[in-house]
Write an enzyme that holds these catalytic residues in place. Sequence first.
Site, PDB file in Angstrom:
ATOM      1  N   LYS A  44       0.857  -1.179   0.000  1.00 12.04           N
ATOM      2  CA  LYS A  44       0.000   0.000   0.000  1.00 12.04           C
ATOM      3  C   LYS A  44       0.894   1.230   0.000  1.00 12.04           C
ATOM      4  O   LYS A  44       1.470   1.604   1.011  1.00 12.04           O
ATOM      5  CB  LYS A  44      -0.909   0.042   1.224  1.00 12.04           C
ATOM      6  CG  LYS A  44      -2.052   1.037   1.007  1.00 12.04           C
ATOM      7  CD  LYS A  44      -2.519   1.743   2.269  1.00 12.04           C
ATOM      8  CE  LYS A  44      -1.682   2.930   2.671  1.00 12.04           C
ATOM      9  NZ  LYS A  44      -1.672   4.062   1.737  1.00 12.04           N
ATOM     10  N   GLU A  51       9.840   1.375  10.659  1.00 13.15           N
ATOM     11  CA  GLU A  51      10.860   2.405  10.489  1.00 13.15           C
ATOM     12  C   GLU A  51      10.121   3.719  10.682  1.00 13.15           C
ATOM     13  O   GLU A  51       9.392   4.156   9.801  1.00 13.15           O
ATOM     14  CB  GLU A  51      11.476   2.238   9.097  1.00 13.15           C
ATOM     15  CG  GLU A  51      12.883   2.723   9.038  1.00 13.15           C
ATOM     16  CD  GLU A  51      12.922   4.173   8.657  1.00 13.15           C
ATOM     17  OE1 GLU A  51      12.890   5.012   9.605  1.00 13.15           O
ATOM     18  OE2 GLU A  51      12.952   4.470   7.462  1.00 13.15           O
ATOM     19  N   CYS A  83      13.579  10.904   7.478  1.00 12.85           N
ATOM     20  CA  CYS A  83      13.615  10.587   8.912  1.00 12.85           C
ATOM     21  C   CYS A  83      15.037  10.659   9.463  1.00 12.85           C
ATOM     22  O   CYS A  83      15.224  10.716  10.671  1.00 12.85           O
ATOM     23  CB  CYS A  83      12.996   9.235   9.165  1.00 12.85           C
ATOM     24  SG  CYS A  83      13.644   8.001   8.046  1.00 12.85           S
ATOM     25  N   GLU A 129       9.538  15.821  15.108  1.00 15.53           N
ATOM     26  CA  GLU A 129      10.210  15.710  13.827  1.00 15.53           C
ATOM     27  C   GLU A 129       9.718  16.878  12.952  1.00 15.53           C
ATOM     28  O   GLU A 129       8.519  16.982  12.682  1.00 15.53           O
ATOM     29  CB  GLU A 129       9.833  14.366  13.200  1.00 15.53           C
ATOM     30  CG  GLU A 129      10.756  13.941  12.118  1.00 15.53           C
ATOM     31  CD  GLU A 129      10.457  12.523  11.639  1.00 15.53           C
ATOM     32  OE1 GLU A 129       9.286  12.118  11.663  1.00 15.53           O
ATOM     33  OE2 GLU A 129      11.400  11.844  11.213  1.00 15.53           O
TER      34      GLU A 129
HETATM   35  P1  ADP Z   1       3.487  10.683   7.130  1.00 17.74           P
HETATM   36  O1  ADP Z   1       3.148  11.537   8.298  1.00 17.74           O
HETATM   37  O2  ADP Z   1       4.922  10.604   6.830  1.00 17.74           O
HETATM   38  O3  ADP Z   1       2.604  10.885   5.937  1.00 17.74           O
HETATM   39  P2  ADP Z   1       1.963   8.356   7.821  1.00 17.74           P
HETATM   40  O4  ADP Z   1       2.349   7.406   8.882  1.00 17.74           O
HETATM   41  O5  ADP Z   1       0.724   9.149   8.007  1.00 17.74           O
HETATM   42  O6  ADP Z   1       3.252   9.244   7.628  1.00 17.74           O
HETATM   43  O7  ADP Z   1       1.855   7.635   6.418  1.00 17.74           O
HETATM   44  C1  ADP Z   1       2.724   6.613   5.989  1.00 17.74           C
HETATM   45  C2  ADP Z   1       1.909   5.535   5.306  1.00 17.74           C
HETATM   46  O8  ADP Z   1       0.979   4.988   6.232  1.00 17.74           O
HETATM   47  C3  ADP Z   1       1.069   6.030   4.123  1.00 17.74           C
HETATM   48  O9  ADP Z   1       1.070   5.034   3.122  1.00 17.74           O
HETATM   49  C4  ADP Z   1      -0.302   6.174   4.739  1.00 17.74           C
HETATM   50  O10 ADP Z   1      -1.335   6.060   3.791  1.00 17.74           O
HETATM   51  C5  ADP Z   1      -0.318   4.999   5.694  1.00 17.74           C
HETATM   52  N1  ADP Z   1      -1.292   5.105   6.791  1.00 17.74           N
HETATM   53  C6  ADP Z   1      -1.755   6.214   7.414  1.00 17.74           C
HETATM   54  N2  ADP Z   1      -2.637   5.883   8.382  1.00 17.74           N
HETATM   55  C7  ADP Z   1      -2.739   4.521   8.381  1.00 17.74           C
HETATM   56  C8  ADP Z   1      -3.472   3.558   9.151  1.00 17.74           C
HETATM   57  N3  ADP Z   1      -4.281   3.912  10.137  1.00 17.74           N
HETATM   58  N4  ADP Z   1      -3.301   2.249   8.850  1.00 17.74           N
HETATM   59  C9  ADP Z   1      -2.466   1.868   7.872  1.00 17.74           C
HETATM   60  N5  ADP Z   1      -1.749   2.723   7.129  1.00 17.74           N
HETATM   61  C10 ADP Z   1      -1.874   4.029   7.369  1.00 17.74           C
END
Ligand code: ADP
Length: 491
Positions: free
Chosen positions: A172, A247, A281, A378
Site C-alpha cells: 500500500k 521504520e 527521517c 520531527e
Molecule cells: P506521514 O506523516 O509521513 O505521511 P503516515 O504514517 O501518516 O506518515 O503515512 C505513511 C503511510 O501509512 C502512508 O502510506 C499512509 O497512507 C499509511 N497510513 C496512514 N494511516 C494509516 C493507518 N491507520 N493504517 C495503515 N496505514 C496508514
Amino acid sequence: MSMETENVVARLKSSGLFRTKGLIGGKWIDAYDGKTIEVYNPANGEVIASVACMDWSKLTAAERSTRLRRWYNLLIEHKEELGQLITLEQGKPLTDSIFEVVCGASYIEFFAEEAKRVYGDILPSPMPDRRMFVLKQPVGVVGAITPWNFPLAMVTRKVAPALACGCTAVLKPSELTPLIALAAAELALQSGIPPGVLNVVMGDAPKIGNSILESPQVRKITFTGSTAVGKKLMAGAADTVKKVSLELGGNAPFIIFDDADLEAALKASLATKFFNTGQACICTNRLLVQEGIYEKFINAFSNVVQSLKVGNGFSEGVDQGPLINEAAVQKVESLVQDAISKGAKVVVGGKRHNLGFTFYEPTIISDVKNEMLIARHEIFGPVTPVIRFKTEEEAIQIANDTEYGLAAYFFTNNIQRSWRVCEALEYGMVGVNVGLFGSEGAPFGGFKQSGLGRECSKYGLDEYLEVRTKHTMFFYFRKKNHTYKLFHLHH
Ligand code: ADP
C-alpha cells in the site's frame, strides 16, 4: 478420458465454466513456469484436467534472483522518466529523483544477489543419533505500507527482500505518491515476476491497514511512516501475531565539537538538513554546536544556507523543492512560531517562500533549547534549530533526551571522543565525521520509538524469513542393549 467425463467437460467448456488457470486480479493466468497439478476423478483414477500450479516460493533462489535482476535493469533503463515521475508527484529536484531511482534499484540488485545466500545451519547434536538442522523459509505474505518522502526507494527496500526470500507482497503506497509505485510494479511484471506475487492496493489507508492486519495469511507487516501510525500497526498485528518491522520517526542530533574540521562539518550539516527539503527521517532535527565555535559556525552556515536555490524540481540548479502539502507547511510554521515565542532567534529564513504554494525558505533558528517543541518533534521541513552546548557530557545528554533513536551525527577530530560519543548515543545509526549516509549493504533502523527491526543488508533479509528447526533421528547406528535404544523406546 471416459465418455462420461468428456461429456461433462465439453458441456462446461461450452458455457465457459471449465477453467484451469489461476485467477489473479480478474485475469485467468497460467503458472509463470507452466507447471500444473493434475485433477483426478476418484471413481476411476482418470485425469480430468491439469490446473496451473502457482508458487513463487517454489522457484529456485537463482530463478527468483534472475527476475529481480531484470527488474533492477528495467528501473535503471527507465531512470530518467521514473525520476521525472517522482519530481512530478513528490516535488524534489530532478537530480535527486533520478538518484532515488538508482538508489531504489540498488536495493533490488542487492537482494537479487542475497536471494542466493539464504543459508541454513547444522547444529551440534545433544545425542549421537540425532541431527539438528536450521532451515530458513519465507515468512509468507508480506503487507508493506510506504510513505511519500522516498516513494520508490521505500517500496523497493521492502518488496525486494520479501520477493528475494520467496514471499509474496501486498503493497500500500502513500496516497500522495502512488504513481511511481505503480510504475515500478508494471516493470516488475515485465521482468517476469509472476502476476499475484507483487500486489498493489490503494484507497482508504486505515481500512486497507486493518484488512492487512486482520488477514491471518499476512504473516509480516513492514512499515515506514509516522510513529503514531506505526504504534497502531504494531498493536493491530498482535491479534494474529505477525512479525513486525517499523521504520518510524527520528529526531536526529548533529553535534559539532570545538575540535571538528569545520569545513567538513559545514558541508555535511547542509546536506543532512536540507536533503529532500528536510523530509527524511534521518535529516538533522537539531544542530548542537559547542560554544567555542558557535558564532563562527552560525555565520558560515548562514552564508551557505542563504544561497540555496528554492524552486520547482524541474528547474535547473534547484537545491530545494516544495514541501509535500499544506499540512506540512503549517506544521513547520507552528514549530517555528513556538520556538520564537520561547526566545529562539531567526537567523535565516523563517517564513513561507515568495514562490507561494508549499515552498518554505531554508531556515536557521539559533538559541534553541531542547525543551522547545521544535527540538522534540520531527520537523520534516527545511528548518535548522541550533542548540549551544558547553561540554561533551551535556551534548550527549541533550542528544539522548528524546523518545526517538534513529540517526545521529557528530564531528570531532579527537579519536577517543569519536568512540566514546558513538557508544554513548542511543541511536541505531551514527555518522562519525560523515553526514547523510545510506547503503543497501548497511542495516538501517532505530532504537527506542524510532522502530523495530532493520532494513537493507543481510540483517534486513532475516526480517522476511522464518526459522524452521528440523530434528531428525536415524536408527541404523543403534545396537542391541545400547543405552540410546532405551531412551528412544521410552520417550
Ligand atoms: P506521514 O506523516 O509521513 O505521511 P503516515 O504514517 O501518516 O506518515 O503515512 C505513511 C503511510 O501509512 C502512508 O502510506 C499512509 O497512507 C499509511 N497510513 C496512514 N494511516 C494509516 C493507518 N491507520 N493504517 C495503515 N496505514 C496508514
